[in-house]
Design a protein around this motif. Structure first.
Motif, PDB file in Angstrom:
ATOM      1  N   GLY A   1      11.735 -39.829 -24.690  1.00 55.44           N
ATOM      2  CA  GLY A   1      10.361 -40.227 -25.005  1.00 55.44           C
ATOM      3  C   GLY A   1      10.304 -41.343 -26.026  1.00 55.44           C
ATOM      4  N   VAL A   2      11.216 -41.294 -27.018  1.00 53.64           N
ATOM      5  CA  VAL A   2      11.257 -42.365 -28.025  1.00 53.64           C
ATOM      6  C   VAL A   2      11.673 -43.681 -27.393  1.00 53.64           C
ATOM      7  CG1 VAL A   2      12.412 -43.128 -30.132  1.00 53.64           C
ATOM      8  CG2 VAL A   2      11.679 -40.755 -29.914  1.00 53.64           C
ATOM      9  N   LEU A   3      12.687 -43.650 -26.512  1.00 53.93           N
ATOM     10  CA  LEU A   3      13.119 -44.875 -25.846  1.00 53.93           C
ATOM     11  C   LEU A   3      12.008 -45.468 -24.986  1.00 53.93           C
ATOM     12  CD1 LEU A   3      16.772 -44.028 -24.701  1.00 53.93           C
ATOM     13  CD2 LEU A   3      16.072 -45.638 -26.476  1.00 53.93           C
ATOM     14  N   LEU A   4      11.291 -44.611 -24.267  1.00 52.14           N
ATOM     15  CA  LEU A   4      10.199 -45.110 -23.434  1.00 52.14           C
ATOM     16  C   LEU A   4       9.097 -45.713 -24.291  1.00 52.14           C
ATOM     17  CD1 LEU A   4       9.010 -45.453 -20.635  1.00 52.14           C
ATOM     18  CD2 LEU A   4       8.014 -43.156 -20.844  1.00 52.14           C
ATOM     19  N   ALA A   5       8.787 -45.075 -25.424  1.00 55.98           N
ATOM     20  CA  ALA A   5       7.778 -45.635 -26.321  1.00 55.98           C
ATOM     21  C   ALA A   5       8.215 -47.000 -26.847  1.00 55.98           C
ATOM     22  CB  ALA A   5       7.527 -44.669 -27.481  1.00 55.98           C
ATOM     23  N   LEU A   6       9.506 -47.152 -27.118  1.00 54.82           N
ATOM     24  CA  LEU A   6      10.022 -48.439 -27.571  1.00 54.82           C
ATOM     25  C   LEU A   6       9.861 -49.499 -26.486  1.00 54.82           C
ATOM     26  CD1 LEU A   6      11.552 -50.032 -29.759  1.00 54.82           C
ATOM     27  CD2 LEU A   6      13.677 -49.259 -28.700  1.00 54.82           C
ATOM     28  N   LEU A   7      10.139 -49.133 -25.251  1.00 55.05           N
ATOM     29  CA  LEU A   7       9.978 -50.071 -24.140  1.00 55.05           C
ATOM     30  C   LEU A   7       8.510 -50.465 -23.964  1.00 55.05           C
ATOM     31  CD1 LEU A   7      12.379 -48.480 -21.489  1.00 55.05           C
ATOM     32  CD2 LEU A   7      12.790 -50.501 -22.880  1.00 55.05           C
TER      33      LEU A   7
ATOM     34  N   ASN B   1       6.222 -50.530 -26.396  1.00 56.57           N
ATOM     35  CA  ASN B   1       5.807 -51.353 -27.538  1.00 56.57           C
ATOM     36  C   ASN B   1       6.318 -52.785 -27.443  1.00 56.57           C
ATOM     37  OD1 ASN B   1       4.519 -49.140 -28.662  1.00 56.57           O
ATOM     38  ND2 ASN B   1       6.292 -48.542 -29.899  1.00 56.57           N
ATOM     39  N   THR B   2       7.492 -52.958 -26.823  1.00 59.64           N
ATOM     40  CA  THR B   2       8.038 -54.309 -26.689  1.00 59.64           C
ATOM     41  C   THR B   2       7.539 -55.028 -25.442  1.00 59.64           C
ATOM     42  OG1 THR B   2       9.983 -53.425 -25.530  1.00 59.64           O
ATOM     43  CG2 THR B   2      10.137 -53.692 -27.929  1.00 59.64           C
ATOM     44  N   GLY B   3       6.747 -54.347 -24.630  1.00 62.43           N
ATOM     45  CA  GLY B   3       6.226 -54.966 -23.415  1.00 62.43           C
ATOM     46  C   GLY B   3       7.201 -54.963 -22.262  1.00 62.43           C
TER      47      GLY B   3
ATOM     48  N   ARG C   1       4.948 -51.226 -18.718  1.00 58.69           N
ATOM     49  CA  ARG C   1       3.512 -51.126 -18.963  1.00 58.69           C
ATOM     50  C   ARG C   1       3.168 -49.864 -19.742  1.00 58.69           C
ATOM     51  NH1 ARG C   1       1.214 -52.843 -12.927  1.00 58.69           N
ATOM     52  NH2 ARG C   1       2.247 -54.900 -12.864  1.00 58.69           N
ATOM     53  N   GLU C   2       2.023 -49.938 -20.423  1.00 55.97           N
ATOM     54  CA  GLU C   2       1.554 -48.789 -21.197  1.00 55.97           C
ATOM     55  C   GLU C   2       1.207 -47.605 -20.306  1.00 55.97           C
ATOM     56  OE1 GLU C   2       1.320 -48.213 -24.362  1.00 55.97           O
ATOM     57  OE2 GLU C   2       1.957 -50.172 -25.115  1.00 55.97           O
ATOM     58  N   SER C   3       0.915 -47.877 -19.041  1.00 60.56           N
ATOM     59  CA  SER C   3       0.498 -46.805 -18.132  1.00 60.56           C
ATOM     60  C   SER C   3       1.659 -45.952 -17.630  1.00 60.56           C
ATOM     61  CB  SER C   3      -0.233 -47.404 -16.924  1.00 60.56           C
ATOM     62  OG  SER C   3       0.606 -48.319 -16.235  1.00 60.56           O
ATOM     63  N   VAL C   4       2.908 -46.355 -17.895  1.00 54.60           N
ATOM     64  CA  VAL C   4       4.057 -45.587 -17.431  1.00 54.60           C
ATOM     65  C   VAL C   4       4.105 -44.254 -18.181  1.00 54.60           C
ATOM     66  CG1 VAL C   4       6.563 -45.503 -17.279  1.00 54.60           C
ATOM     67  CG2 VAL C   4       5.365 -47.642 -16.835  1.00 54.60           C
ATOM     68  N   SER C   5       4.102 -43.168 -17.438  1.00 57.89           N
ATOM     69  CA  SER C   5       4.123 -41.837 -18.042  1.00 57.89           C
ATOM     70  C   SER C   5       5.552 -41.299 -18.080  1.00 57.89           C
ATOM     71  CB  SER C   5       3.225 -40.872 -17.260  1.00 57.89           C
ATOM     72  OG  SER C   5       3.650 -40.774 -15.911  1.00 57.89           O
ATOM     73  N   TYR C   6       5.822 -40.515 -19.083  1.00 54.21           N
ATOM     74  CA  TYR C   6       7.157 -39.963 -19.293  1.00 54.21           C
ATOM     75  C   TYR C   6       7.385 -38.780 -18.363  1.00 54.21           C
ATOM     76  CZ  TYR C   6      11.183 -38.101 -21.864  1.00 54.21           C
ATOM     77  OH  TYR C   6      12.426 -37.646 -22.225  1.00 54.21           O
TER      78      TYR C   6
ATOM     79  N   THR D   1      12.948 -58.790 -25.264  1.00 60.43           N
ATOM     80  CA  THR D   1      13.174 -57.455 -24.698  1.00 60.43           C
ATOM     81  C   THR D   1      14.650 -57.144 -24.557  1.00 60.43           C
ATOM     82  OG1 THR D   1      11.094 -57.573 -23.478  1.00 60.43           O
ATOM     83  CG2 THR D   1      12.718 -55.965 -22.733  1.00 60.43           C
ATOM     84  N   ILE D   2      15.411 -58.085 -23.986  1.00 55.86           N
ATOM     85  CA  ILE D   2      16.835 -57.840 -23.725  1.00 55.86           C
ATOM     86  C   ILE D   2      17.610 -57.621 -25.013  1.00 55.86           C
ATOM     87  CG2 ILE D   2      18.947 -58.905 -22.848  1.00 55.86           C
ATOM     88  CD1 ILE D   2      17.238 -60.224 -20.694  1.00 55.86           C
ATOM     89  N   ASN D   3      17.389 -58.465 -25.997  1.00 53.30           N
ATOM     90  CA  ASN D   3      18.152 -58.356 -27.233  1.00 53.30           C
ATOM     91  C   ASN D   3      17.756 -57.131 -28.041  1.00 53.30           C
ATOM     92  OD1 ASN D   3      19.641 -60.645 -26.686  1.00 53.30           O
ATOM     93  ND2 ASN D   3      18.239 -62.012 -27.743  1.00 53.30           N
ATOM     94  N   LEU D   4      16.473 -56.749 -27.965  1.00 55.23           N
ATOM     95  CA  LEU D   4      16.068 -55.525 -28.648  1.00 55.23           C
ATOM     96  C   LEU D   4      16.755 -54.315 -28.024  1.00 55.23           C
ATOM     97  CD1 LEU D   4      14.338 -53.975 -30.656  1.00 55.23           C
ATOM     98  CD2 LEU D   4      12.497 -53.961 -28.961  1.00 55.23           C
ATOM     99  N   LEU D   5      16.796 -54.290 -26.698  1.00 55.40           N
ATOM    100  CA  LEU D   5      17.462 -53.182 -26.024  1.00 55.40           C
ATOM    101  C   LEU D   5      18.956 -53.171 -26.331  1.00 55.40           C
ATOM    102  CD1 LEU D   5      15.693 -53.269 -22.541  1.00 55.40           C
ATOM    103  CD2 LEU D   5      15.194 -51.817 -24.505  1.00 55.40           C
ATOM    104  N   ASN D   6      19.562 -54.363 -26.387  1.00 56.13           N
ATOM    105  CA  ASN D   6      20.981 -54.434 -26.757  1.00 56.13           C
ATOM    106  C   ASN D   6      21.227 -53.834 -28.127  1.00 56.13           C
ATOM    107  OD1 ASN D   6      22.110 -55.594 -24.463  1.00 56.13           O
ATOM    108  ND2 ASN D   6      21.645 -57.678 -25.114  1.00 56.13           N
TER     109      ASN D   6
END
Length: 444
Positions: free
Chosen positions: A127-133, A135-137, A140-145, A319-324
Motif C-alpha cells: 500500500g505504501v509503494l502504491l501511494a508513492l506511485l 504521488n509521483t504521477g 493514476r489516483e483512481s488505481v485501487s489497492y 518517476t524512473i529515478n525515484l523508483l530506482n
C-alpha cells in the motif's frame, strides 16, 4: 520431532533470531512488490498496468533473488553451526534422515512464524509503494489497492525456499560417518557445490552479454532509457554471481588483505579463521558485496542520467529515478540487516571458543581485536568486490549515454558507500561481541 525442535530452538535463540528476522524482512520485501503485480490485474488502464507490472515482476524479481539467496545462506549458517550436535545425535543412533527431519522441523517453525508476520508487513508495504506511485504521477489516483493473495503466496514461497536451504545444509552436515568432531578442516578445502558454480556462471554470463548489448545496440536507440533497461540491474546481478562464489573468494583473498589487518597475533588469527570458517563468514561477505554494488551502481546511474538526459524526458526521469532510489534503498536496508544478523549468529556460535581463548590467557581486548580484524578483512574484500561489480552497470550506461567510461561527476560516491559498508560490518561485529558472554570489562 516437532517437540524436540521447539525445545532446541529455545537454546539457540540468537541463531534462530537471525533466521527469523531474515525471513520476516525478506517476505515483507518480496511481498510488497508482489502486491503491485496483483493490483495490475485489476480494473486499471493499460499504462498503469505496465507500470505496476514492471515494478511488481521485473524490479521485484531482482529483489527476490537477493532475498532468497540471503534466506538460504542464513539457514545454511545456522545448520552448519550444529555439526557437533548432529554428530552426537548420530553417534547415539539417530539416522541421517532423522537428523534431517529435526533440522527441517526447526526451520519450518521459525520460517512459518516469520513469514506470517512478513506477509502482514507486505500487505502494508504494498500500500505504501502504491501511494508513492500515485504521488509521483506514475499511476493514476483512481488505481485501487488489490493485493489479493500475493502476501500469502510470497510467505509460502519463502517457507519452501527455507526448507530447501535447510535440507541442503543438513545433507552436507550428515554426510560421512558419525562424528562429534567439527568438519572444520574439511571445510577449508571443500569444493563449492555445483549449483553455486552454475548460478555464478549463469549470472556473470548474463551480465557480460547484456553489457555488450547495451554498448553496441541500445546506445543507438532513440529511447534514452533503453540502456537503463538493459544494464541498470547488472551491478546487482554481478554482485549475486560473486556472492555465489563468496566462500572461495574469501579463502582466496584472505591472504592479500592481511596487511590491512595490522600485525601481531590478532591479524594472524583473523586470517587463519577467515580461511577456516570461509563457508560461515561468506554469509557476511555476500550481503556486503550486494549492498556495496547496489548502492554504487544505482546512485551512479541516476547521477549519469541527470547529467546526460535529453530534453523532453523530465517526467519519465522523475518517476524512473525515484523508483530506482526506493528500490535500492529497500535492498540496501535488507542487506544491512542481514549483515548484522549473520554476524550475531556467527559470534554466538563461537562463544565457547572465545571463552577458551580468555581462559588460556588472552585478554578480552585481544579477543575482541581478533574478531574485529576478521570483520575488517571481510569488509575490505566485500567492498572491493562490490565496487568492481558496480562497474558492470556504471560503465555500459556511461558509454551508452556518451559520457565515457569514467563518469563526469559523483566520483565521491563510491568511497562513501564503501566506507559506510565497512562501518556497518564493524558495528555488526562489535555489537555481536557485546551480546556474547565474554567478560565485558575490557570490551570497550
Amino acid at each position: 520431532m516437532t517437540g524436540l525442535a521447539w525445545r532446541s530452538l529455545r537454546h539457540r535463540a540468537t541463531a534462530s533470531a537471525a533466521t527469523f528476522v531474515t525471513v520476516l524482512l525478506g517476505t515483507a520485501l518480496m511481498g510488497s512488490f508482489a502486491t503491485l503485480a496483483a493490483t495490475a490485474r485489476g480494473p486499471v488502464s493499460a499504462a498503469d498496468r505496465d507500470t505496476l507490472t514492471t515494478m511488481g515482476t521485473v524490479v521485484g524479481a531482482w529483489g527476490a533473488l537477493i532475498v532468497l539467496s540471503a534466506v538460504v545462506s542464513t539457514v545454511g549458517i545456522t545448520v552448519t553451526q550444529r555439526e557437533v550436535e548432529i554428530g552426537l545425535l548420530r553417534t547415539i543412533g539417530a539416522t541421517p534422515r532423522q537428523t534431517g527431519r529435526l533440522v527441517r522441523a526447526e526451520t519450518l517453525l521459525v520460517a512459518a512464524l516469520a513469514s506470517t508476520g512478513g506477509a502482514a508487513l507486505a500487505w502494508l508495504g504494498g500500500g505504501v509503494l502504491l501511494a508513492l506511485l500515485r504521488n509521483t504521477g506514475a499511476v493514476r489516483e483512481s488505481v485501487s489497492y488489490s493485493p489479493g493473495l500475493a502476501p500469502a503466496g510470497t510467505a509460502v514461497a519463502v517457507v519452501l525456499v527455507s526448507l530447501v536451504g535447510s535440507g541442503l545444509a543438513s545433507r552436507r552436515a550428515t554426510r560421512g560417518p558419525a562424528s562429534i568432531t567439527p568438519h572444520e578442516v574439511r571445510a577449508t578445502t571443500a569444493l563449492l557445490p555445483w549449483w553455486r558454480i552454475a548460478a555464478a556462471v549463469l549470472l556473470l554470463g548474463y551480465s557480460a552479454t547484456m553489457a555488450v548489448v547495451t554498448i553496441t545496440v541500445t546506445a543507438h536507440d532513440d529511447d534514452p532509457y533503453s540502456a537503463m533497461a538493459t544494464c541498470g540491474q547488472l551491478g546487482i546481478v554481478v554482485a549475486l554471481g560473486l556472492a555465489c562464489l563468496s566462500p572461495w573468494l574469501l579463502r582466496l583473498l584472505s591472504g592479500p588483505v592481511r596487511p590491512l589487518l595490522g600485525s601481531g597475533a590478532a591479524a594472524y588469527l583473523a586470517t587463519y579463521n577467515s580461511r577456516r570458517r570461509a563457508r560461515m563468514l561468506s554469509g557476511v561477505l555476500a550481503p556486503v558485496i550486494v549492498l556495496t554494488a547496489a548502492g554504487i551502481s544505482v546512485f551512479m546511474i541516476v547521477g549519469t542520467d541527470d547529467r546526460t538526459r535529453p530534453a523532453g524526458f523530465e517526467d519519465d526521469a522523475r518517476t524512473i529515478n525515484l523508483l530506482n532510489n526506493v528500490v535500492v534503498g529497500m535492498m540496501v536496508v535488507f542487506a544491512a540487516v542481514v549483515v548484522v544478523n549473520t554476524f550475531a549468529a556467527v559470534v554466538a556460535h563461537r562463544r565457547a571458543e572465545l571463552h577458551q581463548l580468555w581462559l588460556l590467557g588472552a585478554t578480552p581486548h585481544q579477543v575482541e581485536a581478533s574478531v574485529l580484524a576478521e570483520a575488517r578483512g571481510v569488509a575490505a574484500i566485500g567492498v572491493v568486490l562490490g565496487a568492481l561489480a558496480s562497474l558492470a552497470a556504471v560503465v555500459p550506461f556511461g558509454v551508452a549515454r556518451h559520457e565515457g567510461v569514467v563518469p563526469d561527476g559523483q566520483l565521491w560516491l563510491p568511497p562513501l558507500v564503501m566506507a559506510a559498508a565497512v562501518a556497518l560490518t564493524l558495528f555488526a561485529a562489535r555489537s555481536a561481541l557485546r551480546r556474547a558472554h565474554v567478560p565485558r570489562g575490557a570490551l570497550r
